[in-house]
Design a protein around this motif. Sequence first.
Motif, mmCIF file in Angstrom:
data_model
loop_
_atom_site.group_PDB
_atom_site.id
_atom_site.type_symbol
_atom_site.label_atom_id
_atom_site.label_comp_id
_atom_site.label_asym_id
_atom_site.label_seq_id
_atom_site.Cartn_x
_atom_site.Cartn_y
_atom_site.Cartn_z
ATOM 1 N N VAL A 101 0.870 -1.178 0.000
ATOM 2 C CA VAL A 101 0.000 0.000 0.000
ATOM 3 C C VAL A 101 0.905 1.225 0.000
ATOM 4 C CG1 VAL A 101 -1.745 1.277 1.330
ATOM 5 C CG2 VAL A 101 -1.836 -1.219 1.227
ATOM 6 N N ALA A 102 0.513 2.271 -0.729
ATOM 7 C CA ALA A 102 1.307 3.495 -0.824
ATOM 8 C C ALA A 102 1.487 4.129 0.553
ATOM 9 C CB ALA A 102 0.637 4.486 -1.771
ATOM 10 N N LYS A 103 2.673 4.704 0.775
ATOM 11 C CA LYS A 103 2.976 5.344 2.056
ATOM 12 C C LYS A 103 1.983 6.455 2.379
ATOM 13 C CE LYS A 103 7.326 6.319 1.272
ATOM 14 N NZ LYS A 103 8.738 6.702 1.484
ATOM 15 N N GLU A 104 1.534 7.179 1.377
ATOM 16 C CA GLU A 104 0.593 8.279 1.592
ATOM 17 C C GLU A 104 -0.732 7.763 2.154
ATOM 18 O OE1 GLU A 104 2.147 7.682 -1.389
ATOM 19 O OE2 GLU A 104 3.718 9.202 -1.141
ATOM 20 N N VAL A 105 -1.171 6.615 1.667
ATOM 21 C CA VAL A 105 -2.425 6.001 2.146
ATOM 22 C C VAL A 105 -2.251 5.548 3.593
ATOM 23 C CG1 VAL A 105 -4.033 4.076 1.796
ATOM 24 C CG2 VAL A 105 -3.124 5.325 -0.175
ATOM 25 N N ILE A 106 -1.119 4.949 3.888
ATOM 26 C CA ILE A 106 -0.837 4.480 5.250
ATOM 27 C C ILE A 106 -0.784 5.666 6.209
ATOM 28 C CG2 ILE A 106 0.882 3.367 6.738
ATOM 29 C CD1 ILE A 106 1.588 1.614 4.255
ATOM 30 N N LEU A 107 -0.089 6.735 5.821
ATOM 31 C CA LEU A 107 0.016 7.911 6.670
ATOM 32 C C LEU A 107 -1.360 8.510 6.945
ATOM 33 C CD1 LEU A 107 1.608 10.027 8.213
ATOM 34 C CD2 LEU A 107 1.945 11.250 6.043
ATOM 35 N N LYS A 108 -2.183 8.592 5.937
ATOM 36 C CA LYS A 108 -3.537 9.134 6.101
ATOM 37 C C LYS A 108 -4.310 8.321 7.139
ATOM 38 C CE LYS A 108 -7.590 10.520 3.445
ATOM 39 N NZ LYS A 108 -8.207 10.584 2.126
ATOM 40 N N GLU A 109 -4.187 6.999 7.083
ATOM 41 C CA GLU A 109 -4.874 6.123 8.038
ATOM 42 C C GLU A 109 -4.301 6.299 9.447
ATOM 43 O OE1 GLU A 109 -7.831 3.272 8.950
ATOM 44 O OE2 GLU A 109 -7.512 4.504 7.173
ATOM 45 N N ILE A 110 -2.985 6.407 9.559
ATOM 46 C CA ILE A 110 -2.357 6.618 10.874
ATOM 47 C C ILE A 110 -2.848 7.921 11.491
ATOM 48 C CG2 ILE A 110 -0.160 7.176 12.025
ATOM 49 C CD1 ILE A 110 1.168 5.139 10.113
#
Length: 107
Positions: free
Chosen positions: A74-83
């Motif tokens: 999964v893209a880092k940007e998507v992960i960061l948004k979820e975090i």
Amino acid sequence: MVDYRTWARLNFEGKQEWGDVFRDGKVPVQSIATQQAKLGGNKDPESVFTVDWKELTEWQQEAILDKLSQQSSVAKEVILKEILKVGLPLRRNLIFSCGTNQVELYL
């Protein structure tokens, strides 16, 4: 060693998984109380601590995003948004102990 307000200390398994990011084995957490979360598509919730994302260095944040992105594709940007939306869970089974320097919790 970093002096966090509230922390969890990684056990042996936790150090194997996250020791490259938390070299002294201490992880800043929002609270020493655990929460229940559904992780990795498991149907049963797991006991987790919520990592205090704001206490991490930029290097640690980037290393975590890289690792999670590689593991999940999964893209880092998507992960960061979820975090930023729900927090970063840390499984209780990776923790040896936890502590705080908040005086009011010792009374």
